[in-house]
Design a protein around this motif. Structure first.
Motif, PDB file in Angstrom:
ATOM      1  N   PHE A   1      -7.659   1.165   3.855  1.00 15.50           N
ATOM      2  CA  PHE A   1      -6.391   0.676   4.396  1.00 15.50           C
ATOM      3  C   PHE A   1      -6.160   1.185   5.812  1.00 15.50           C
ATOM      4  O   PHE A   1      -5.845   0.401   6.724  1.00 15.50           O
ATOM      5  N   THR A   2      -6.333   2.491   5.994  1.00 12.00           N
ATOM      6  CA  THR A   2      -5.994   3.051   7.313  1.00 12.00           C
ATOM      7  C   THR A   2      -6.924   2.512   8.412  1.00 12.00           C
ATOM      8  O   THR A   2      -6.538   2.458   9.574  1.00 12.00           O
ATOM      9  N   SER A   3      -8.129   2.060   8.040  1.00 17.76           N
ATOM     10  CA  SER A   3      -9.042   1.526   9.068  1.00 17.76           C
ATOM     11  C   SER A   3      -8.598   0.154   9.549  1.00 17.76           C
ATOM     12  O   SER A   3      -8.952  -0.261  10.646  1.00 17.76           O
TER      13      SER A   3
ATOM     14  N   ILE B   1       5.274   7.459  12.002  1.00 16.18           N
ATOM     15  CA  ILE B   1       4.118   8.082  11.368  1.00 16.18           C
ATOM     16  C   ILE B   1       2.891   7.813  12.244  1.00 16.18           C
ATOM     17  O   ILE B   1       2.797   6.750  12.869  1.00 16.18           O
ATOM     18  N   THR B   2       2.009   8.795  12.331  1.00 17.34           N
ATOM     19  CA  THR B   2       0.766   8.607  13.084  1.00 17.34           C
ATOM     20  C   THR B   2      -0.349   8.524  12.068  1.00 17.34           C
ATOM     21  O   THR B   2      -0.476   9.388  11.206  1.00 17.34           O
ATOM     22  N   VAL B   3      -1.143   7.472  12.166  1.00 18.05           N
ATOM     23  CA  VAL B   3      -2.130   7.194  11.117  1.00 18.05           C
ATOM     24  C   VAL B   3      -3.527   7.152  11.719  1.00 18.05           C
ATOM     25  O   VAL B   3      -3.778   6.437  12.694  1.00 18.05           O
ATOM     26  N   ARG B   4      -4.425   7.909  11.109  1.00 15.92           N
ATOM     27  CA  ARG B   4      -5.817   7.888  11.556  1.00 15.92           C
ATOM     28  C   ARG B   4      -6.649   7.064  10.578  1.00 15.92           C
ATOM     29  O   ARG B   4      -6.455   7.123   9.366  1.00 15.92           O
ATOM     30  N   ALA B   5      -7.580   6.290  11.131  1.00 11.87           N
ATOM     31  CA  ALA B   5      -8.443   5.454  10.287  1.00 11.87           C
ATOM     32  C   ALA B   5      -9.450   6.335   9.572  1.00 11.87           C
ATOM     33  O   ALA B   5     -10.309   6.929  10.208  1.00 11.87           O
TER      34      ALA B   5
ATOM     35  N   HIS C   1       0.873  -1.185   0.000  1.00  9.92           N
ATOM     36  CA  HIS C   1       0.000   0.000   0.000  1.00  9.92           C
ATOM     37  C   HIS C   1       0.902   1.225   0.000  1.00  9.92           C
ATOM     38  O   HIS C   1       1.892   1.265   0.733  1.00  9.92           O
ATOM     39  N   ARG C   2       0.525   2.218  -0.806  1.00  9.37           N
ATOM     40  CA  ARG C   2       1.356   3.428  -0.899  1.00  9.37           C
ATOM     41  C   ARG C   2       0.489   4.634  -0.557  1.00  9.37           C
ATOM     42  O   ARG C   2      -0.497   4.906  -1.248  1.00  9.37           O
ATOM     43  N   HIS C   3       0.845   5.331   0.515  1.00  9.27           N
ATOM     44  CA  HIS C   3       0.045   6.480   0.954  1.00  9.27           C
ATOM     45  C   HIS C   3       0.957   7.601   1.449  1.00  9.27           C
ATOM     46  O   HIS C   3       2.028   7.326   1.994  1.00  9.27           O
ATOM     47  N   PRO C   4       0.507   8.841   1.320  1.00  6.59           N
ATOM     48  CA  PRO C   4       1.307   9.944   1.876  1.00  6.59           C
ATOM     49  C   PRO C   4       1.051  10.084   3.380  1.00  6.59           C
ATOM     50  O   PRO C   4      -0.100  10.092   3.805  1.00  6.59           O
ATOM     51  N   PHE C   5       2.129  10.169   4.142  1.00  2.59           N
ATOM     52  CA  PHE C   5       2.006  10.410   5.580  1.00  2.59           C
ATOM     53  C   PHE C   5       3.061  11.423   6.008  1.00  2.59           C
ATOM     54  O   PHE C   5       4.189  11.408   5.505  1.00  2.59           O
TER      55      PHE C   5
HETATM   56  C1  LIG Z   1       0.478  15.570   2.425  1.00  2.00           C
HETATM   57  C2  LIG Z   1      -0.320  14.545   3.195  1.00  2.00           C
HETATM   58  C3  LIG Z   1       0.054  14.159   4.447  1.00  2.00           C
HETATM   59  C4  LIG Z   1      -0.721  13.239   5.160  1.00  2.00           C
HETATM   60  N1  LIG Z   1      -0.326  12.878   6.412  1.00  2.00           N
HETATM   61  C5  LIG Z   1      -1.106  12.034   7.122  1.00  2.00           C
HETATM   62  C6  LIG Z   1      -0.736  11.653   8.461  1.00  2.00           C
HETATM   63  O1  LIG Z   1       0.303  12.035   8.981  1.00  2.00           O
HETATM   64  N2  LIG Z   1      -1.562  10.819   9.139  1.00  2.00           N
HETATM   65  C7  LIG Z   1      -2.740  10.344   8.579  1.00  2.00           C
HETATM   66  O2  LIG Z   1      -3.439   9.593   9.234  1.00  2.00           O
HETATM   67  N3  LIG Z   1      -3.109  10.690   7.332  1.00  2.00           N
HETATM   68  C8  LIG Z   1      -2.320  11.506   6.590  1.00  2.00           C
HETATM   69  N4  LIG Z   1      -2.684  11.846   5.315  1.00  2.00           N
HETATM   70  C9  LIG Z   1      -3.915  11.272   4.775  1.00  2.00           C
HETATM   71  C10 LIG Z   1      -3.671   9.831   4.333  1.00  2.00           C
HETATM   72  O3  LIG Z   1      -2.783   9.812   3.231  1.00  2.00           O
HETATM   73  C11 LIG Z   1      -4.991   9.183   3.927  1.00  2.00           C
HETATM   74  O4  LIG Z   1      -5.825   9.174   5.054  1.00  2.00           O
HETATM   75  C12 LIG Z   1      -4.792   7.766   3.475  1.00  2.00           C
HETATM   76  O5  LIG Z   1      -4.090   7.776   2.255  1.00  2.00           O
HETATM   77  C13 LIG Z   1      -6.149   7.086   3.334  1.00  2.00           C
HETATM   78  O6  LIG Z   1      -5.957   5.802   2.790  1.00  2.00           O
HETATM   79  P1  LIG Z   1      -7.106   4.698   2.893  1.00  2.00           P
HETATM   80  O7  LIG Z   1      -6.787   3.580   1.958  1.00  2.00           O
HETATM   81  O8  LIG Z   1      -7.372   4.332   4.281  1.00  2.00           O
HETATM   82  O9  LIG Z   1      -8.362   5.496   2.407  1.00  2.00           O
HETATM   83  P2  LIG Z   1      -9.190   5.413   1.072  1.00  2.00           P
HETATM   84  O10 LIG Z   1     -10.567   4.999   1.418  1.00  2.00           O
HETATM   85  O11 LIG Z   1      -8.491   4.652   0.008  1.00  2.00           O
HETATM   86  O12 LIG Z   1      -9.164   6.939   0.658  1.00  2.00           O
HETATM   87  C14 LIG Z   1      -9.650   7.983   1.484  1.00  2.00           C
HETATM   88  C15 LIG Z   1      -9.036   9.275   0.969  1.00  2.00           C
HETATM   89  O13 LIG Z   1      -7.648   9.308   1.321  1.00  2.00           O
HETATM   90  C16 LIG Z   1      -6.866   9.871   0.242  1.00  2.00           C
HETATM   91  N5  LIG Z   1      -5.932   8.838  -0.272  1.00  2.00           N
HETATM   92  C17 LIG Z   1      -6.073   7.489  -0.239  1.00  2.00           C
HETATM   93  N6  LIG Z   1      -4.993   6.893  -0.760  1.00  2.00           N
HETATM   94  C18 LIG Z   1      -4.163   7.880  -1.158  1.00  2.00           C
HETATM   95  C19 LIG Z   1      -2.894   7.880  -1.801  1.00  2.00           C
HETATM   96  N7  LIG Z   1      -2.235   6.762  -2.114  1.00  2.00           N
HETATM   97  N8  LIG Z   1      -2.337   9.080  -2.079  1.00  2.00           N
HETATM   98  C20 LIG Z   1      -2.962  10.235  -1.766  1.00  2.00           C
HETATM   99  N9  LIG Z   1      -4.146  10.300  -1.130  1.00  2.00           N
HETATM  100  C21 LIG Z   1      -4.747   9.128  -0.831  1.00  2.00           C
HETATM  101  C22 LIG Z   1      -7.850  10.250  -0.819  1.00  2.00           C
HETATM  102  O14 LIG Z   1      -8.215  11.591  -0.626  1.00  2.00           O
HETATM  103  C23 LIG Z   1      -9.037   9.389  -0.572  1.00  2.00           C
HETATM  104  O15 LIG Z   1     -10.185  10.000  -1.077  1.00  2.00           O
HETATM  105  C24 LIG Z   1      -1.901  12.713   4.581  1.00  2.00           C
HETATM  106  C25 LIG Z   1      -2.263  13.072   3.296  1.00  2.00           C
HETATM  107  C26 LIG Z   1      -1.475  13.982   2.597  1.00  2.00           C
HETATM  108  C27 LIG Z   1      -1.874  14.358   1.206  1.00  2.00           C
END
Ligand SMILES: Cc1cc2nc3c(=O)[nH]c(=O)nc-3n(C[C@H](O)[C@H](O)[C@H](O)COP(=O)(O)OP(=O)(O)OC[C@H]3O[C@@H](n4cnc5c(N)ncnc54)[C@H](O)[C@@H]3O)c2cc1C
Length: 455
Positions: A304-306, A296-300, A279-283
């Motif tokens: 994925f985050t849930s 990294i601190t991650v909120r559901a 899984h690739r996400h910005p944090f």
């Molecule tokens: C610059 C930045 C910094 C962040 N820092 C944090 C942090 O420190 N802690 C934290 O809990 N969350 C952070 N987030 C938010 C975090 O990236 C999303 O909550 C996470 O990607 C959600 O993934 P998911 O599969 O659970 O949600 P999904 O149900 O897949 O998506 C929910 C929403 O999350 C965003 N998202 C999902 N996947 C991606 C991806 N690969 N790239 C970009 N956006 C995505 C989209 O807006 C999407 O609509 C940050 C986001 C950004 C842009």
């Protein structure tokens, strides 16, 4: 609990970032104006309506090409636009305007003798671009729908058929996969222009069009085919996954090789291999740069985050790409207001975990708001105790009213024009506070926000 003592030299405020923040958007405007001037100056003979329609088509190609440049992930593009998050915002804006211009182009431009394939290419291009644009802005439909229509749309969305379609197309992964085809639709639309434009008897117009579309498509090819091979990657392994509260976890990552260098407040794309794959996400990196491990601190919030606490375990590999973002309190004035909403505290955690006593600006009022107990509030309060200049205001919105700008400025005590604000948290809260701070007299360039939504 240890407090990081990393030496992070604070730069005096010089206001140089004001120019940085404006230079990107002003460049876009300048290019759009320059293209219009070029077209008017080199206008070949022919009906004015068709000429304007084709000019709008060329402007659309320019904006959509700029959209591809903006999302190329190149470091200098990020710097030019003051951070990848702001580049993503401008990517969205230019794509929406460019696609809308194509609509006007279709209604006004005409070629009585088109090529065989040109019109088909044009149709494929606009249908694809319009569908991708609508899909991209769908989650923000409320902000673009007139208020009286919202209830009817909400009712429609609650029907079983609409909600199952919504669930299917609402997923980020599927959307992102299709969104990456944007450049292909631009390419066929661009080819349609080359084949059917009646204005390209002018070599200047033809070659400027080729150059503009070519640049956009070159950046697209770079992003899709090359970027992953040239981006520096850092190998890590998950060393622990600690629950913070019912909806957030802290993940610790140990380096396997060279440590990842970043500035406090920056974020990175973190690839985590979970039980169900990568899984690739910005944090945001919530630890300080001198710490051995990255936190990294991650909120559901989504799929994925849930389930991250169940899917990710110690020993699993992680790869972190290069640091991004310019959310840095060192760019502010000597009197600052920080506002964190919930997990939006992550950049402030990195600032606090790395600042030495006496290193923060002259006065910082840090408002940390959450519904219920704020994540890691004890650690934040502990660190705040080491900084005389830091005034922590914990706000629990289950019992306290929501933060307002008079609360922020009242506590800070300074003149609005002396204050810098750093905002990170739920988009609606950050947008409202940003607007109200500027209305209250804080300089727009002194209001800094982190976008947690790149879509
Ligand atoms: C610059 C930045 C910094 C962040 N820092 C944090 C942090 O420190 N802690 C934290 O809990 N969350 C952070 N987030 C938010 C975090 O990236 C999303 O909550 C996470 O990607 C959600 O993934 P998911 O599969 O659970 O949600 P999904 O149900 O897949 O998506 C929910 C929403 O999350 C965003 N998202 C999902 N996947 C991606 C991806 N690969 N790239 C970009 N956006 C995505 C989209 O807006 C999407 O609509 C940050 C986001 C950004 C842009």
């Amino acid at each position: 609990m240890s407090v990081e003592t990393h030496v992070h030299q604070r730069r005096p405020y010089r206001g140089s970032h004001i120019a940085t923040r404006l230079v990107g958007p002003m460049t876009i405007v300048a290019l759009v104006v320059a293209l219009a001037v070029l077209w008017v100056a080199a206008r070949p003979a022919g009906p004015a309506g068709t000429f304007i329609g084709q000019l709008l088509g060329a402007e659309a190609v320019l904006l959509l090409s700029l959209g591809l440049v903006l999302i190329s992930t190149l470091r200098w593009v990020e710097q030019y636009f003051d951070g990848v998050d702001k580049a993503a915002v401008w990517h969205r804006r230019v794509a929406i305007v460019g696609t809308a211009l194509i609509g006007v182009h279709i209604a006004t431009a005409s070629n009585p003798n088109p090529t065989n394939l040109g019109p088909t290419f044009g149709t494929i291009g606009i249908v694809g671009l319009a569908a991708l644009t609508l899909w991209a802005i769908a989650p923000r439909w409320r902000s673009i729908t007139p208020r009286p229509l919202r209830t009817a749309i909400l009712r429609l969305m609650q029907t079983p058929a609409a909600s199952s379609v919504g669930r299917w197309i609402g997923g980020y992964g599927l959307w992102r996969g299709f969104h990456r085809t944007t450049g292909l639709f631009l390419a066929v639309g661009f080819a349609h222009g080359l084949m059917d434009a009646t204005t390209f008897g002018s070599p200047l117009l033809r070659w400027s069009y080729v150059a503009i579309g070519g640049v956009g498509l070159a950046f697209y090819v770079y992003r899709e085919l090359l970027a992953r091979h040239v981006t520096p990657l850092h190998d890590y392994v998950v060393s622990s996954v600690e629950p913070i509260d019912a909806s957030s976890v802290e993940i610790w990552l140990r380096p396997l090789g060279r440590r990842f260098a970043f500035r406090p407040g920056q974020f990175a794309f973190v690839n985590l291999e979970a039980k169900d794959g990568w899984h690739r996400h910005p944090f945001t990196i919530a630890s300080g740069p001198a710490e051995d491990e990255v936190r990294i601190t991650v909120r559901a919030v989504g799929d994925f985050t849930s389930s991250i606490g169940d899917l990710v375990e110690p020993g699993m590999p992680a790869v972190i790409s290069s640091p991004k973002g310019h959310f840095d309190y060192c760019r502010g004035t000597e009197r600052q207001i920080w506002v964190a909403g919930g997990i939006g505290v992550a950049p402030m955690l990195s600032w606090l975990r790395s600042a030495r006593p006496g290193q923060l600006p002259h006065r910082v009022d840090f408002f940390y708001t959450a519904r219920g107990p704020a994540p890691l509030a004890d650690e934040v309060a502990h660190i705040a105790g080491h900084h005389d200049e830091l005034h922590l205001h914990l706000v629990d919105t289950t019992t306290d009213p929501r933060l307002t700008v008079p609360d922020l400025l009242g506590a800070s005590g300074g003149q609005p024009e002396e204050v810098s604000a750093f905002l990170c948290g739920p988009e609606a809260m950050v947008t409202a506070l940003q607007r109200d701070l500027v209305r209250a007299g804080v300089k727009p360039a002194n209001v800094h926000r982190e976008y947690y939504n790149l879509r």
